[in-house]
Design a protein around this motif. Structure first.
Motif: not given
Ligand code: R5P
Length: 320
Positions: A103, A137, A176, A179, A199, A201, A225-233
């Protein structure tokens, strides 16, 4: 698989400890076993690695996503690369299904690092001759390497799974601007419209969704999305979509299910009926998150390893 069986004899596949299950699955697709590698710790926590058979002159692949615990897994990968390099491996490919620290691929403000570049430098210094990775990413990270990078994608794998769904009234959602390209790849395969959520940040672990660009009224959204980290997005994206009149029948598709912290809670909300991911990283939340479905990327990676080993083209597995 395109390789001539005779030519795989000089090939060895190792896995670090980050995701042994994936390593074993890839080895099984290749009809082989993982190379024997001991990873242990000194009493103070330092990592010790020993390659347990000769790799002199061999075409060696090391599978290690740099997922949480990111620093531990990355350091372990570097140490394995060093061990292989000093053991005179002929060519070393670092297979990093999830490339952590990606990131930070540019300086958003003064006096910040560019970790995606720093990690690339360290992998090359560590002994990697080439890199294989999945859904970076940002694809431009390939340019941080002066060695070949094979950039695979999970889009084909996941869109095949999605094609089994009832896709009537569905719309793909890019959460965002970054993506949009990936979401368009899905749209091209599934013949679905795309909308974008803008979005903004507001902190390293907090995001704010502002507005939806496109019509979602009465539609069933599929967030890509490419990744889900905390699920906040994802969760904020669902709020914005529902507010704009989308049906409370949302699916989420992502390559890398990092899933830390509040992820299981946020993704368990009733509007989310399914979360489809690949197994580039270990999925530890399957029990807490009933809607989670995992498609295996192992055959795609195994195919790429074989092609690299045989000097066959890998480009049809690439991100277009
Ligand atoms: C952001 O640019 C990435 O594509 C993901 O949307 C983001 O990293 C997801 O993170 P989180 O699940 O914590 O919102």
């Amino acid at each position: 698989m395109t390789c001539r069986p005779k030519s795989v004899s000089n090939m060895e596949v190792f896995s670090g400890t980050a995701h042994r299950n994936l390593g074993e699955e890839i080895a099984s697709c290749l009809n082989t076993n993982l190379g024997s590698l001991e990873v242990s710790r000194f009493p103070d926590g330092e990592i010790h690695v020993r390659i347990e058979k000769s790799v002199r002159g061999m075409d060696v692949f090391v599978i290690q996503p740099t997922c949480p615990p990111v620093n531990e897994n990355f350091t372990e990968l570097l140490i394995i690369l060093d061990a292989l390099h000093r053991a005179s491996a002929g060519r070393i490919t670092a297979v990093i299904p999830y490339y952590g620290y990606a990131r930070q691929d540019k300086r958003a403000a003064g006096r910040e690092p560019i970790t995606a570049r720093m990690i690339a430098d360290m992998l090359i210094t560590g002994g990697a001759d080439r890199i294989l990775t999945v859904d970076l990413h940002s694809p431009q990270i390939q340019g941080f390497f002066d060695i070949p990078v094979d950039h695979l994608t999970a889009v084909d794998l996941l869109s095949k799974e999605m094609s089994q769904w009832d896709l009537s009234d569905s719309v793909l959602v890019a959460p965002d601007a970054g993506r949009v390209k990936m979401t368009t790849e899905y749209a091209n395969r599934l013949n679905l419209p795309v909308v974008i959520v803008h979005k903004r940040r507001i902190g390293a672990d907090q995001t704010a969704v502002l507005y939806v660009v496109g019509d979602v009224k009465g539609m069933r959204p599929i967030i890509i999305d490419d990744m889900i980290t905390t699920g906040g997005t994802v969760s904020k994206c669902v709020d914005a979509l529902i507010e704009e009149g989308a049906k409370p029948d949302v699916r989420v598709v992502a390559t890398h299910p990092i899933l830390v912290g509040s992820a299981a809670d946020l993704l368990s909300r009733k509007e989310i009926v399914e979360v489809l991911v690949s197994n580039t990283v270990p999925t530890t939340m399957s029990r807490e998150l009933r809607s989670l479905r995992v498609a295996s990327i192992a055959p795609v990676i195994a195919d790429a390893l074989l092609r690299i080993h045989c000097d066959d083209s890998v480009s049809e597995l690439f991100v277009q």
